[in-house]
Motif scaffolding. Structure first.
Motif, mmCIF file in Angstrom:
data_model
loop_
_atom_site.group_PDB
_atom_site.id
_atom_site.type_symbol
_atom_site.label_atom_id
_atom_site.label_comp_id
_atom_site.label_asym_id
_atom_site.label_seq_id
_atom_site.Cartn_x
_atom_site.Cartn_y
_atom_site.Cartn_z
ATOM 1 N N TYR A 1 0.836 -1.197 0.000
ATOM 2 C CA TYR A 1 0.000 0.000 0.000
ATOM 3 C C TYR A 1 0.872 1.248 0.000
ATOM 4 O O TYR A 1 1.808 1.364 0.793
ATOM 5 C CB TYR A 1 -0.921 0.013 1.223
ATOM 6 N N TYR A 2 0.555 2.192 -0.879
ATOM 7 C CA TYR A 2 1.305 3.442 -0.943
ATOM 8 C C TYR A 2 0.408 4.548 -1.489
ATOM 9 O O TYR A 2 -0.577 4.274 -2.181
ATOM 10 C CB TYR A 2 2.559 3.292 -1.812
ATOM 11 N N PRO A 3 0.707 5.817 -1.184
ATOM 12 C CA PRO A 3 -0.108 6.915 -1.699
ATOM 13 C C PRO A 3 0.247 7.225 -3.144
ATOM 14 O O PRO A 3 1.407 7.159 -3.546
ATOM 15 C CB PRO A 3 0.270 8.082 -0.782
ATOM 16 N N GLY A 4 -0.758 7.559 -3.927
ATOM 17 C CA GLY A 4 -0.509 7.901 -5.319
ATOM 18 C C GLY A 4 -1.810 7.930 -6.093
ATOM 19 O O GLY A 4 -2.764 7.229 -5.748
ATOM 20 N N SER A 5 -1.827 8.729 -7.126
ATOM 21 C CA SER A 5 -3.019 8.798 -7.970
ATOM 22 C C SER A 5 -3.102 7.538 -8.826
ATOM 23 O O SER A 5 -2.180 7.264 -9.602
ATOM 24 C CB SER A 5 -2.952 10.029 -8.877
ATOM 25 N N PRO A 6 -4.172 6.747 -8.702
ATOM 26 C CA PRO A 6 -4.308 5.553 -9.541
ATOM 27 C C PRO A 6 -4.217 5.918 -11.025
ATOM 28 O O PRO A 6 -4.759 6.940 -11.459
ATOM 29 C CB PRO A 6 -5.707 5.029 -9.176
ATOM 30 N N GLN A 7 -3.504 5.091 -11.788
ATOM 31 C CA GLN A 7 -3.267 5.334 -13.204
ATOM 32 C C GLN A 7 -4.149 4.417 -14.055
ATOM 33 O O GLN A 7 -4.373 3.267 -13.707
ATOM 34 C CB GLN A 7 -1.793 5.078 -13.535
ATOM 35 N N SER A 8 -4.606 4.921 -15.187
ATOM 36 C CA SER A 8 -5.580 4.168 -15.981
ATOM 37 C C SER A 8 -5.003 2.869 -16.547
ATOM 38 O O SER A 8 -5.750 1.923 -16.797
ATOM 39 C CB SER A 8 -6.137 5.038 -17.110
ATOM 40 N N MET B 1 -4.869 3.667 6.029
ATOM 41 C CA MET B 1 -3.852 2.940 6.785
ATOM 42 C C MET B 1 -4.165 2.924 8.279
ATOM 43 O O MET B 1 -3.885 1.944 8.971
ATOM 44 C CB MET B 1 -2.470 3.536 6.531
ATOM 45 N N LYS B 2 -4.755 3.993 8.779
ATOM 46 C CA LYS B 2 -5.178 3.994 10.187
ATOM 47 C C LYS B 2 -6.156 2.858 10.453
ATOM 48 O O LYS B 2 -6.066 2.153 11.463
ATOM 49 C CB LYS B 2 -5.831 5.340 10.541
ATOM 50 N N VAL B 3 -7.092 2.685 9.533
ATOM 51 C CA VAL B 3 -8.101 1.640 9.695
ATOM 52 C C VAL B 3 -7.467 0.254 9.591
ATOM 53 O O VAL B 3 -7.719 -0.631 10.423
ATOM 54 C CB VAL B 3 -9.229 1.806 8.643
ATOM 55 N N LYS B 4 -6.643 0.049 8.575
ATOM 56 C CA LYS B 4 -6.026 -1.259 8.369
ATOM 57 C C LYS B 4 -5.130 -1.642 9.547
ATOM 58 O O LYS B 4 -5.166 -2.773 10.038
ATOM 59 C CB LYS B 4 -5.204 -1.279 7.071
ATOM 60 N N ILE B 5 -4.311 -0.698 9.994
ATOM 61 C CA ILE B 5 -3.396 -0.974 11.096
ATOM 62 C C ILE B 5 -4.171 -1.148 12.397
ATOM 63 O O ILE B 5 -3.903 -2.054 13.185
ATOM 64 C CB ILE B 5 -2.348 0.144 11.208
ATOM 65 N N GLY B 6 -5.165 -0.284 12.611
ATOM 66 C CA GLY B 6 -5.968 -0.372 13.828
ATOM 67 C C GLY B 6 -6.721 -1.681 13.953
ATOM 68 O O GLY B 6 -6.909 -2.198 15.058
ATOM 69 N N ALA B 7 -7.139 -2.229 12.818
ATOM 70 C CA ALA B 7 -7.895 -3.489 12.813
ATOM 71 C C ALA B 7 -6.999 -4.713 12.681
ATOM 72 O O ALA B 7 -7.489 -5.833 12.585
ATOM 73 C CB ALA B 7 -8.913 -3.467 11.677
ATOM 74 N N SER B 8 -5.675 -4.503 12.649
ATOM 75 C CA SER B 8 -4.698 -5.594 12.473
ATOM 76 C C SER B 8 -4.985 -6.411 11.220
ATOM 77 O O SER B 8 -4.854 -7.633 11.204
ATOM 78 C CB SER B 8 -4.684 -6.508 13.709
ATOM 79 N N GLU B 9 -5.366 -5.702 10.147
ATOM 80 C CA GLU B 9 -5.611 -6.385 8.876
ATOM 81 C C GLU B 9 -4.289 -6.875 8.285
ATOM 82 O O GLU B 9 -3.249 -6.238 8.442
ATOM 83 C CB GLU B 9 -6.298 -5.442 7.886
ATOM 84 N N GLU B 10 -4.348 -7.984 7.593
ATOM 85 C CA GLU B 10 -3.136 -8.546 7.005
ATOM 86 C C GLU B 10 -2.726 -7.781 5.754
ATOM 87 O O GLU B 10 -3.521 -7.561 4.844
ATOM 88 C CB GLU B 10 -3.362 -10.010 6.643
ATOM 89 N N TYR C 1 5.591 7.327 10.958
ATOM 90 C CA TYR C 1 6.533 6.227 11.214
ATOM 91 C C TYR C 1 6.702 5.951 12.705
ATOM 92 O O TYR C 1 6.522 4.817 13.170
ATOM 93 C CB TYR C 1 7.870 6.567 10.570
ATOM 94 N N GLN C 2 7.064 6.992 13.467
ATOM 95 C CA GLN C 2 7.317 6.783 14.894
ATOM 96 C C GLN C 2 6.067 6.290 15.622
ATOM 97 O O GLN C 2 6.139 5.397 16.469
ATOM 98 C CB GLN C 2 7.813 8.084 15.547
ATOM 99 N N LYS C 3 4.940 6.862 15.289
ATOM 100 C CA LYS C 3 3.696 6.454 15.935
ATOM 101 C C LYS C 3 3.369 4.997 15.625
ATOM 102 O O LYS C 3 2.993 4.225 16.509
ATOM 103 C CB LYS C 3 2.548 7.355 15.471
ATOM 104 N N ASN C 4 3.533 4.596 14.371
ATOM 105 C CA ASN C 4 3.244 3.216 13.995
ATOM 106 C C ASN C 4 4.180 2.233 14.689
ATOM 107 O O ASN C 4 3.771 1.142 15.085
ATOM 108 C CB ASN C 4 3.332 3.045 12.473
ATOM 109 N N ALA D 1 2.988 -1.593 14.844
ATOM 110 C CA ALA D 1 2.397 -1.882 13.537
ATOM 111 C C ALA D 1 3.406 -2.503 12.583
ATOM 112 O O ALA D 1 3.026 -3.251 11.677
ATOM 113 C CB ALA D 1 1.840 -0.599 12.923
ATOM 114 N N PHE D 2 4.711 -2.207 12.786
ATOM 115 C CA PHE D 2 5.767 -2.704 11.902
ATOM 116 C C PHE D 2 6.707 -3.628 12.677
ATOM 117 O O PHE D 2 6.787 -3.571 13.903
ATOM 118 C CB PHE D 2 6.580 -1.540 11.321
#
Length: 511
Positions: free
Chosen positions: A60-67, A102-111, A124-127, A132-133
Motif C-alpha cells: 500500500y502506498y499513496p498515489g493517484s491511480p493510473q488508468s 492505513m489507520k483503519v487497516k493498522i488499527g484493525a490488524s488487517e493482514e 513512522y514513529q507512531k506506527n 504496527a511494523f
C-alpha cells in the motif's frame, strides 16, 4: 572352513564398498575453490528460485491511480515470479484517502505486507510505538544486501527506534531545502526572473500579476494536502520537527540549546497562517482549497501557475517538466539541512501482520537494485509509456496513461532513468547535497512516542481538526488559532514537549 572364508570375503567386500561409497560422497559434496580451500558444494550459494514457494504480497502506498496501472503491474509480476516466485498486489491509494485507510487497516490488524510510511504521512514513529511494523535488522542482513550497499551507513541512525530499524529509506535527496516551482511559459510571458522569487513576500508579488492578468489560471497549488503547506516551509522558518510534522514539538536549527518548543504556538506559525489567509482573501488561493486534497490533476492540465515544492533538488526542473508535459522551473527558498525528518520523509515498512516478511524484504531489495523492475514501476512499459533515448535515459510518451510521478516512494531513486534535461551530473550533485549539507542539531535523534502515546493521539485529533483550515488560509487566524492552541494544551501538548525535551537531553549525553 570354506564357510568361514566365505564370510570373511563378504565382510571385506562390504567394508570396501562402504569406504568407496563414503569416498564418492565426499567427492561429490566438496570441491576445490580457486584459492585451494575445500568448500562444501552449495555452501554460500543463493537459494534457487525453484526452492521458493510461490507467495502473494500486498503493498500500500499513496498515489493517484493510473488508468493503465494493471498492465504495468502484470509485467512487473512476471519479473518477480521469475526472480523470486512472488506476486505483488500493488495498491496505490489516492493522496486524500491514504492516511485514513492505513489507520483503519493498522488499527484493525488487517493482514498486509508492505506500506509507505514517513514523518508526515502514516506516521513512522507512531506506527512503531503501536507495534504496527516489525524490526527488520536481521532481514536486512539476510535478504537486503543491495539495500545496505545503496544507502550511506550514517543515514540508518535516523530510522532506529530503541536501537532497531523498522523502515527502509527510499534513498533520494535526503537533505531538506524548501522551494517553489513555476510554470515557465507564464514566467517568460511576464519577463520575470524566477530565481528572485525565493521568499513568500517576493512570490506574492508574482501571484498578484497572475491574479490580475490570467483569470483562467489558479495562482497557487495550495490546497488541503495533509496540512503540508506549513510543513513545506519548516526549514525556511528555521525548524526541525522532533516527533512528526503534525505533532507538537520542534527545535530551532540554529539553537545550540536544543530547546523543544511548540511550533503551533510560535510567532512563525502565526505569521505563516496569517499570510495564507491574506492570500486566500486576495484570491491567490483557490476558493475550494479546503475541498481539494490533490492538485496534480490541475497541474497536469496546465491550470496552476506556481506552488510550494516538496523538496528542492538538482534536476527538479527536468523531472517536473517530464512528468507534466510542459516546462517548469524551481527555486530554492531556504538553506539545505540534513535532518532526521528528511531521511525518514519516505520509507517502506513491513507490517507486523505479514505472513511472509522474508519475501517482502526480497521484493524491497529488488526495488532498490533491479533497474528494470524499479523503472517499470516508476515509468511503465518501454514503447508504451516511455521511449529510450540512451542506455540510461528516456522520454515520457505524450499522453502516457501511466505517470505516477512518485519515484521516491518505490525505492532507490539513483537507479531511475534520466529524463530529458537530466544528466549523470544530476545524481552526482544530489549525492553532494546529501553528504555536504549542514546537519540539524538533532540529526540522528529519534523520538520514542510510547511514554506519551495517549497525548499524541489526542493532539493528533486536534491538529487534524484545525490544520487544514489554517494551512489553506480559509479561516481567520485571530479567531481559530487561539482555539487550536487551547485544545492542544488540554490534549496534552506540553506533556509531549516535556517528554521530547527529556529524551533529547538524554540523547545529548551519548553524543
Amino acid at each position: 572352513m570354506r564357510k568361514r572364508i566365505f564370510v570373511l570375503v563378504i565382510t571385506v567386500l562390504m567394508i570396501t564398498s562402504t569406504m568407496v561409497g563414503c569416498g564418492n560422497k565426499d567427492k561429490k559434496e566438496t570441491s576445490n575453490t580457486e584459492n585451494g580451500n575445500q568448500q562444501t558444494a552449495g555452501e554460500n550459494e543463493p537459494k534457487k528460485e525453484k526452492e521458493l514457494e510461490f507467495v502473494e504480497l500486498s503493498w500500500y502506498y499513496p498515489g493517484s491511480p493510473q488508468s493503465e496501472q494493471d498492465v504495468v503491474f502484470a509485467e512487473i509480476n512476471k519479473l518477480l515470479k521469475e526472480k523470486i516466485n512472488t506476486k505483488v498486489n500493488f495498491h496505490p491509494v489516492d493522496w486524500g484517502s491514504f492516511e485514513e485507510k492505513m489507520k483503519v487497516k493498522i488499527g484493525a490488524s488487517e493482514e498486509f505486507d508492505i506500506c509507505f510510511t514517513a514523518n508526515w504521512m502514516n506516521n513512522y514513529q507512531k506506527n512503531v510505538s503501536q507495534e504496527a511494523f516489525i524490526a527488520i535488522d536481521d532481514l536486512l542482513n539476510e535478504y537486503g544486501s543491495n539495500i545496505l550497499k545503496g544507502i550511506p551507513e550514517k543515514f540508518w541512525g535516523a530510522t532506529k527506534i530503541k536501537g532497531e530499524i523498522y523502515g527502509i529509506p527510499n534513498y533520494q535527496i535526503s537533505t531538506m531545502t524548501n522551494g517553489f516551482w513555476f510554470k515557465k511559459d507564464l514566467i517568460d510571458k511576464y519577463k520575470v526572473d524566477y530565481k528572485e522569487l525565493n521568499t513568500l513576500d517576493k512570490w506574492e508579488v508574482y501571484l498578484k500579476t497572475i491574479k490580475e492578468n490570467e483569470p483562467q489560471i489558479i495562482p497557487t497549488a495550495i490546497c488541503a494536502e495533509s496540512g503540508s503547506n506549513w510543513g513545506r516551509m519548516l526549514v525556511n522558518y528555521g525548524f526541525d520537527e522532533v516527533g512528526g510534522r503534525n505533532i507538537p514539538g520542534v527545535v530551532r536549527l540554529t539553537d545550540n540549546s536544543y530547546k523543544v518548543i511548540n511550533q503551533f504556538a510560535s510567532d512563525e506559525f502565526k505569521s505563516f497562517v496569517s499570510k495564507m489567509h491574506d492570500w486566500y482573501e486576495k484570491g491567490y488561493i483557490r476558493d475550494d482549497a479546503l475541498a481539494i486534497q490533490d492538485p496534480k490533476g490541475d497541474i497536469e492540465a496546465g491550470k496552476i501557475a506556481s506552488g510550494m515544492g516538496g523538496n528542492y533538488k538538482p534536476g527538479a526542473d527536468a523531472e517536473m517538466s517530464a512528468s507534466y508535459g510542459e516546462e517548469y522551473v524551481n527555486v530554492k527558498a531556504s538553506e539545505s539541512y540534513l535532518l532526521t525528518s528528511s531521511i525518514i520523509a519516505t520509507l517502506n515498512a513491513i507490517s507486523r501482520t505479514s505472513k511472509n516478511p522474508e519475501r517482502a524484504m526480497m521484493v524491497l531489495d529488488l526495488m532498490n537494485s533491479d533497474k528494470e523492475i524499479y523503472n517499470m514501476l516508476c515509468y511503465g512499459i518501454e514503447g508504451t509509456h516511455y521511449n529510450k533515448t540512451g542506455d540510461n535515459s528516456i522520454e515520457i510518451v505524450e499522453d502516457s496513461k501511466y505517470k505516477p510521478n512518485t519515484n521516491w516512494i518505490f525505492g532507490n531513486t539513483f537507479n531511475a532513468y534520466l529524463l530529458p534535461g537530466q544528466s549523470q551530473q544530476t545524481f552526482d550533485d544530489t549525492q553532494a547535497f546529501n553528504m555536504n549539507s549542514e546537519a540539524s542539531p538533532i540529526l540522528g535523534f529519534v523520538f520514542n512516542q510510547e511514554p506519551v502515546s495517549m497525548q499524541i493521539a489526542q493532539c493528533t485529533t486536534v491538529v487534524d481538526e484545525f490544520i487544514l483550515s489554517l494551512d489553506t488560509g480559509t479561516v481567520v487566524p485571530d479567531e481559530y488559532l487561539p482555539k487550536f492552541l487551547d485544545k492542544l494544551e488540554k490534549a496534552g501538548s506540553q506533556k509531549i514537549i516535556d517528554e521530547m525535551q527529556k529524551q533529547v537531553d538524554e540523547w545529548l549525553k551519548t553524543k
